[in-house]
Every structure is written in structure tokens, then in C-alpha cells.
Design a protein around this motif. Structure first.
Motif, PDB file in Angstrom:
ATOM      1  N   ASP A 248      46.171 -74.029   1.847  1.00  0.00           N
ATOM      2  CA  ASP A 248      44.868 -74.423   1.307  1.00  0.00           C
ATOM      3  C   ASP A 248      43.730 -73.623   1.928  1.00  0.00           C
ATOM      4  O   ASP A 248      42.720 -73.342   1.259  1.00  0.00           O
ATOM      5  CB  ASP A 248      44.635 -75.914   1.540  1.00  0.00           C
ATOM      6  CG  ASP A 248      45.529 -76.785   0.664  1.00  0.00           C
ATOM      7  OD1 ASP A 248      46.127 -76.234  -0.276  1.00  0.00           O
ATOM      8  OD2 ASP A 248      45.630 -77.993   0.935  1.00  0.00           O
ATOM      9  N   THR A 251      42.077 -70.590   0.285  1.00  0.00           N
ATOM     10  CA  THR A 251      41.058 -70.706  -0.759  1.00  0.00           C
ATOM     11  C   THR A 251      39.926 -71.658  -0.391  1.00  0.00           C
ATOM     12  O   THR A 251      38.857 -71.603  -1.009  1.00  0.00           O
ATOM     13  CB  THR A 251      41.701 -71.208  -2.066  1.00  0.00           C
ATOM     14  OG1 THR A 251      42.382 -72.449  -1.812  1.00  0.00           O
ATOM     15  CG2 THR A 251      42.702 -70.192  -2.599  1.00  0.00           C
ATOM     16  N   GLU A 252      40.130 -72.512   0.583  1.00  0.00           N
ATOM     17  CA  GLU A 252      39.121 -73.501   0.958  1.00  0.00           C
ATOM     18  C   GLU A 252      38.535 -73.185   2.332  1.00  0.00           C
ATOM     19  O   GLU A 252      39.243 -72.662   3.205  1.00  0.00           O
ATOM     20  CB  GLU A 252      39.734 -74.907   0.994  1.00  0.00           C
ATOM     21  CG  GLU A 252      40.339 -75.360  -0.320  1.00  0.00           C
ATOM     22  CD  GLU A 252      39.292 -75.532  -1.399  1.00  0.00           C
ATOM     23  OE1 GLU A 252      38.124 -75.805  -1.054  1.00  0.00           O
ATOM     24  OE2 GLU A 252      39.632 -75.394  -2.591  1.00  0.00           O
ATOM     25  N   ASP A 254      37.611 -75.366   4.595  1.00  0.00           N
ATOM     26  CA  ASP A 254      38.168 -76.281   5.592  1.00  0.00           C
ATOM     27  C   ASP A 254      39.053 -77.300   4.879  1.00  0.00           C
ATOM     28  O   ASP A 254      38.994 -77.461   3.654  1.00  0.00           O
ATOM     29  CB  ASP A 254      37.063 -76.990   6.392  1.00  0.00           C
ATOM     30  CG  ASP A 254      36.039 -77.667   5.499  1.00  0.00           C
ATOM     31  OD1 ASP A 254      36.439 -78.501   4.664  1.00  0.00           O
ATOM     32  OD2 ASP A 254      34.838 -77.355   5.634  1.00  0.00           O
ATOM     33  N   VAL A 255      39.911 -77.945   5.657  1.00  0.00           N
ATOM     34  CA  VAL A 255      40.803 -78.964   5.115  1.00  0.00           C
ATOM     35  C   VAL A 255      40.842 -80.144   6.080  1.00  0.00           C
ATOM     36  O   VAL A 255      40.632 -79.980   7.289  1.00  0.00           O
ATOM     37  CB  VAL A 255      42.240 -78.437   4.894  1.00  0.00           C
ATOM     38  CG1 VAL A 255      42.270 -77.373   3.824  1.00  0.00           C
ATOM     39  CG2 VAL A 255      42.819 -77.903   6.191  1.00  0.00           C
ATOM     40  N   SER A 271      38.923 -75.914  10.093  1.00  0.00           N
ATOM     41  CA  SER A 271      38.196 -74.941   9.279  1.00  0.00           C
ATOM     42  C   SER A 271      38.946 -73.617   9.228  1.00  0.00           C
ATOM     43  O   SER A 271      39.791 -73.331  10.082  1.00  0.00           O
ATOM     44  CB  SER A 271      36.794 -74.710   9.856  1.00  0.00           C
ATOM     45  OG  SER A 271      36.874 -74.024  11.095  1.00  0.00           O
ATOM     46  N   ARG A 272      38.622 -72.819   8.223  1.00  0.00           N
ATOM     47  CA  ARG A 272      39.242 -71.495   8.133  1.00  0.00           C
ATOM     48  C   ARG A 272      38.843 -70.636   9.327  1.00  0.00           C
ATOM     49  O   ARG A 272      39.644 -69.838   9.821  1.00  0.00           O
ATOM     50  CB  ARG A 272      38.835 -70.799   6.837  1.00  0.00           C
ATOM     51  CG  ARG A 272      39.556 -69.465   6.647  1.00  0.00           C
ATOM     52  CD  ARG A 272      38.990 -68.656   5.498  1.00  0.00           C
ATOM     53  NE  ARG A 272      39.225 -69.295   4.220  1.00  0.00           N
ATOM     54  CZ  ARG A 272      38.783 -68.789   3.067  1.00  0.00           C
ATOM     55  NH1 ARG A 272      38.091 -67.670   3.053  1.00  0.00           N
ATOM     56  NH2 ARG A 272      39.018 -69.422   1.929  1.00  0.00           N
TER      57      ARG A 272
END
Length: 667
Positions: A248, A251-252, A254-255, A271-272
Motif C-alpha cells: 500500500d 501508492t499511499e 501512509d497506512v 508513513s512512506r
């Protein structure tokens, strides 16, 4: 319909593609097109693979195996649900099910099959991989490297001209390969020496996220007991969350991970930016490897047309950014990086079948219950933390503890043990730079009839079980305020540690150092030297090693790490090592720490007794977990070396001695 089949047996996912008169296309193996490289062992010994294995694993995570491709060539079998399996047998079950699924969809078996393997695998691992399709009952199979297959598909997509140079950056679930290839009319030609990182891929990114998650939960995951079905299910769920988070975060920004801790569900935001910081060093290792392989081909980055990214983990945004920054070349990613290798393998299979007589590549399905004799359970040792595997190991690895103990025989001093301990080296030590490994046990005898595939150990003690003639000596008092000296080997006095020799010439199956303290290969031999020493000679004909193994699987030696402890070895060098010589400590496969002791050993005067003191901190800095030490001493080399080992112990406080070896001298 006549067609050819390409299969990518990946570490985390398996993909298949076919090529025929209508072109080349992917064959879906499940809802996600690819199938998870997962095997579940039923109580009756039959094996489920792919999606069915994942479904079954949700009910009983102690019977599942993942990532076993990394274990191919390891001398220790995987123990799943109380039965032992060679990694090649698990891969064969996956392969057989894939071929059956494709045959059912296409209505006929393939004319030919191409399998792929990492480019960095040497002849030894390739030989074990060849065993996979034989166990699966397939014929007319060709094995090519994953970069060759990826580049073949890339050449179809991009219509490369004759002589074009491309670099393939293949970051999969378990390995990384960097290869430079030249396109010509005959196909793809590898230039220079492929580089790679054997244990770097999506699995490692998942484990990094899992470690971060555990830290955010104040160690709540580490505190779980993986031998408990409920705790094992929680760990499996946490690991699955990390796999999903990695995907995820492509493309996002943060998750949020909802962690189902027993009685206390928690949520953790990642977070990324955090994820990128966690894996940046690992990705830097891959770009350095690609630089080296380009140089090995006598080329510069400017000579390469472009860099083609393959493998599912190449979709991580940081990867393409760092590769682009490092090389300043066009970066190309296929529409489906997970499928690139399988598509290229199918195209190669099609081209091969055009030049061969159309022999059927598949024989009827056979019973695939590749088990070795059940390993006896080992009684628990009260208070021994080595009985509890940390959460950082795959869930299936929890059950390996019993095999670790059952895989060795006879104490170094000659005190006999029972026959259940006579087998292969469980810690799978290797010499740096070698390609040696092994299959389960010493010598494998495989059948493809309806009977189970068995593995028989030839390096067992011939004598019946005999009780030790003397109890292990009491620990020495040790230094003031420190842990007592831990006796690992002291001449003929029995200790809790077992001794073996290993050599690449029999695939590291291991050979017992028997009652008379002798054992011999062509590459390495051991014999008594005087009253207390053991003289070990390496001939230089093949890699060899001598090591000491805990009789009950392992123990917690953290006290020595926390008390400036050192591994102290009394030895006499009769001939200095002629090649790189490793000194290692293992903590249960794949946990280990290996130091380069070549310069230290070459600096010792020939023929003069000396004590070598190696700080435990050097090993912990190299990756040792001191709480689960299974092999407190291992010495290995591929060159000539002759030394007498007289006394081996761990001593608290010895790392502070003036004559202790600095860690900088062990690189």
C-alpha cells in the motif's frame, strides 16, 4: 493445442506463463494471478500449496512453510508439523501443482518447460534446483537465470536492436540479482559477472516493518510465544499486515495497521517516509551491486541502453528513484513486474521447443509426500530462552528447534550420545564466497513412486547409545562480577557441546568426530594431538569447517555480551591459512555472525601456543542474537590450514584484556 510453459518459482510468489501459436500470455494461478509460494503440511503428510496452503495456514500456522526457496541447499531439513522436509521437496510440490493447474486450463500438458533461478546461484545451488523438477516428475525441463528471462521479455516489449546492452535489476521477494546482458539473434548473452544479494528482497522489507511495528508496540509482538497457536496466529496476522502495508505504501503516503493483540487491539500509523528510511540502506546495497556488475563487464553506466527493473519489490517507489539517481539512465518497469520473469521464461521455452522434437514434458502426477523420518521431540530445558523462537523468524521456523538438536552426534571429547543426534549440521554454516550448501541430511535417496521420499544420513555413529562416562565439569568461577567461564571444549573432558566436521564435498552433510576424536574428509580431517588438543587439517581441495554444537539446541549467552565477554581459543598454528578463514557463532538458522579471522590467524607465530580472544561484541555487531546461541565456535576455510585446538571457552570480561582482538581486525 501445443504450447510451452515458463514458471517463476519465486521466494514469495509463483507465476506461470504459456507461449504458443497465439502468442505469450500469463496463466492465472489464483485470484491474484500469481500464487503464494506457501506449502502447508497436513497431518497425513500430504502437501497443500498456493492459495489452499494459505487458507489452511490461517487455521494452523504451525504447519506452514514460507520462504523455503532461501533454504535450498541447507543441510537442515524444515520441520513442519513434526515431520521433516527437504526444501527441494517443498518446491517440487509447488511446481507439480502449478503444472497440473496449467495443464487443466490448457487441456493438455506442455511440450517443454523453462524454470528460472537467481543468477547469483553457483553450481551447487543449481544442482539442488535441478533436483526440484526431477522430484516433481517432469522431463524436458530447462533452467535459465531470472535476469535472462526478464531481459527476453523486455526485448519483446522494447524491440531491442542486435547488440543492445541492458542492465537488469531484479529485486524479488527473497533475492536481488544485477546482470548486464547483450541482445543478439541467439537470445540474451550475460556479460561480466552477475552480482547479487542472496538474502535481500521483499521478505526482508516485511521483516523490517515488523520490527518497527514491534518497537511501536513496546515489544508486545516479541513477548508472544510462537509455540502457542493463538499467539502464532497473532504473529501471522501482524506479518500479513506488514506485507500489505509495504504494498500500500507504494501508492499511499501512509497506512494504519490494526494489530490484533490478544485482549488489547492496537493501531499503528506508518508513513512512506518512515518506510523509505528503514530500507534505504538495503536499496543502496543493490545499486552498488549493479555498479560492480557493469564494471565486471568492462563497461560504464553510459554504455548501457537502460536499466530494466524486474521483480515485485521493484515497485517500491524508493527503488526506482535510487536506481535512477545512481545511474542517470532510463528506468523501465514492466506493466507487471511480478510476471516479467515467467513471461520471458515462456518465450524461451517456446523458442527451445521449436528446435526440439515435441516431447511431452510432463509425466502423470505422483504422490508428493517428501518426508524424512520423523525427528524425535527434545525435552524442554527449564529457563532456556532458546526454546522460544523470536517473532522475526517465519512461523514455520518455530518447529525447527527439535530438528536442530536431533541433527548432531557425539561430543567433541568422544562422550557418546544417542543415535537420535546423528545427522546434519543444523546451522548450515558456509565459507564466505563459496556456493556450498546442502539438501536435508547427508545422502538423499529419492523415489517418485507412491512411497514417501526419504532422506538417509550416512554420517551417523555406528555404536549404540551409551551413557556418558563422566559428568560435564562445573563452570569455572569466572571473573569478579562476571558470568562463570563457559567451557565449550577442553580436551577429553566431556561438555554439553557436540563436535563435527563439515565439507562441501558431501554438501555439508557433516561427519561425526567419534570416540577416538577422529574424523576425515579429503578437504578436512581431525585427530588427537597430545593429551588434550585436537589437530585439524584443511587440505585446500574444498571448503571445510570444524564446529561445536549445543547438545540441547541452544542456550542464552546474553550475560557474556553484557559483561564484555570474549570467545577465547587456545591453539597452535602449524601452517597459516592460505585463504580467507572465517570464525563464526550461530544462533539457529538463519541467525549467525561470521568474522574474517584470516589476518589474525596469519599473525600468530607458527608452532607456538597462543590464546586468541574475540570479543562477543564483534559477533553481536555482525548479527548474532546471544540469547539463542546454538554453535558457540565454528572455524572454516577453503584453503590450506593446520592448527591444534586445545581449549575453547567464553569468558566474561576478557574483551577488555589488552591482548583481546579489536573488531576492526576481523573484517
Amino acid at each position: 493445442m501445443r504450447y510451452s510453459l515458463g514458471i517463476d518459482l519465486g521466494t514469495t510468489f509463483t507465476a506461470a506463463a504459456v507461449s504458443g501459436e497465439s502468442g505469450t500470455r500469463v496463466v492465472p494461478l489464483g485470484p491474484d494471478v500469481v500464487a503464494p509460494s506457501t506449502v502447508f503440511a497436513r497431518p497425513d503428510g500430504t502437501l497443500l500449496t498456493g492459495e489452499l496452503a494459505e487458507i489452511a495456514a490461517a487455521v494452523d500456522p504451525t504447519r506452514v512453510s514460507r520462504g523455503h526457496k532461501r533454504r535450498l541447499g541447507d543441510p537442515t531439513p524444515l520441520v513442519i508439523g513434526g515431520a521433516a522436509y527437504a526444501p527441494a521437496a517443498l518446491l517440487a510440490a509447488q511446481l507439480r501443482d502449478v503444472v497440473d493447474a496449467v495443464t487443466a486450463q490448457e487441456g493438455a500438458p506442455p511440450d517443454s518447460v523453462v524454470l528460472t533461478c537467481p543468477a547469483v546461484w553457483g553450481p551447487y545451488r543449481r544442482e539442488h534446483f535441478e533436483e526440484v523438477h526431477r522430484l516433481a516428475g517432469l522431463t524436458n525441463v530447462r533452467v535459465v537465470t531470472e535476469p535472462e528471462a526478464a531481459a527476453t521479455h523486455y526485448s519483446v516489449e522494447r524491440r531491442l536492436g542486435d547488440g543492445a546492452l541492458i542492465a537488469v535489476y531484479d529485486l524479488g521477494g527473497g533475492t536481488f540479482d544485477a546482470t548486464v546482458l547483450r541482445a543478439d539473434r541467439a537470445g540474451m548473452q550475460i556479460l561480466g559477472t552477475p552480482e547479487g544479494v542472496e538474502r535481500l528482497g521483499g521478505i526482508d522489507f516485511d521483516e523490517t516493518l515488523l520490527a518497527h511495528l514491534d518497537a511501536a508496540l513496546s515489544g508486545a509482538l516479541h513477548a508472544l510465544d510462537p509455540t502457542s497457536p493463538s499467539d502464532a496466529a497473532t504473529l501471522a496476522a501482524a506479518r500479513a499486515l506488514c506485507v500489505k502495508a509495504k504494498e500500500d505504501l507504494s501508492t499511499e503516503p501512509d497506512v494504519t495497521l490494526p494489530v490484533p493483540l490478544p485482549g488489547d487491539p492496537r493501531k499503528v500509523l506508518i508513513s512512506r517516509t518512515q518506510f523509505d528510511a528503514m530500507i534505504r540502506h538495503s536499496v543502496a546495497l543493490t545499486t552498488e551491486a549493479l555498479h560492480r556488475t557493469i564494471q565486471s563487464a568492462g563497461l560504464r553506466p553510459d554504455d548501457v541502453t537502460g536499466v530494466f527493473l524486474a521483480g515485485g519489490s521493484s515497485r517500491v517507489p524508493l527503488v526506482s528513484r535510487m536506481v535512477s539517481d545512481a545511474f542517470g539512465k532510463p528506468i523501465h518497469i514492466g506493466l507487471h513486474p511480478k510476471l516479467t520473469v515467467a513471461l520471458g521464461a515462456a518465450a524461451i521455452a517456446r523458442n527451445s521447443s521449436r528446435t526440439a522434437a515435441g516431447t511431452t514434458a510432463v509425466v502423470p502426477r505422483r504422490d508428493l509426500r517428501p518426508v524424512v523420518p520423523a525427528v524425535p521431540a527434545v525435552p524442554a530445558v527449564p529457563g532456556d530462552r532458546a526454546r522460544r523462537r523470536g517473532w522475526l523468524l517465519p512461523a514455520a521456523a518455530v518447529t525447527v528447534a527439535a530438528a536442530v538438536t536431533a541433527a548432531v552426534a557425539l561430543v567433541f571429547s568422544g562422550a557418546p550420545q544417542d543415535d537420535a543426534h546423528a545427522a546434519a549440521d543444523p546451522s548450515a554454516p558456509q565459507v564466505k564466497g563459496s556456493t556450498a550448501g546442502s539438501s536435508a541430511g547427508a545422502t538423499t535417496t529419492t523415489t517418485t513412486t507412491a512411497t514417501p521420499v526419504t532422506t538417509t544420513t550416512t554420517a551417523t555413529a555406528a555404536s549404540p547409545a551409551v551413557a556418558p562416562t563422566a559428568a560435564p565439569p562445573e563452570p569455572a568461577p569466572g571473573r569478579a562480577g562476571g558470568a562463570p567461564d563457559l567451557e565449550v571444549y577442553r580436551g577429553p573432558a566431556p561438555t554439553r557441546y557436540l563436535g563435527m566436521l563439515g565439507s562441501a564435498e558431501d554438501g555439508w552433510a557433516g561427519q561425526v568426530i567419534g570416540d577416538d576424536r577422529t574424523a576425515s574428509y579429503q578437504a578436512i580431517s581431525a585427530a588427537p594431538d597430545g593429551q588434550s588438543g585436537l589437530r585439524v587439517r584443511w587440505s585446500g581441495t574444498a571448503p571445510g569447517q570444524v564446529y561445536l554444537q549445543h547438545a540441547d539446541g541452544g542456550s542464552d549467552l546474553s550475560a557474556y555480551a553484557g559483561a564484555a565477554g570474549a570467545l577465547v581459543i587456545d591453539l597452535v598454528v602449524h601452517q597459516s591459512p592460505t585463504a580467507t578463514t572465517a570464525l563464526a557463532v550461530h544462533c539457529g538458522y538463519p541467525c549467525a555472525a561470521e568474522l574474517n579471522a584470516t589476518s589474525v590467524l596469519r599473525g600468530l607465530p607458527v608452532g607456538t601456543p597462543r590464546s586468541v580472544k574475540i570479543p562477543v561484541g564483534c559477533f553481536t555487531a555482525a548479527g548474532l542474537d546471544p540469547s539463542t546461541v546454538s554453535t558457540p565456535f565454528l572455524l572454516a576455510t577453503a584453503g590450506r590450514f593446520d592448527a591444534t585446538v586445545g581449549h575453547v571457552r567464553w569468558v566474561a570480561g576478557a574483551a577488555g584484556d589488552p591482548d583481546a582482538t579489536p573488531c576492526d581486525a576481523l573484517r
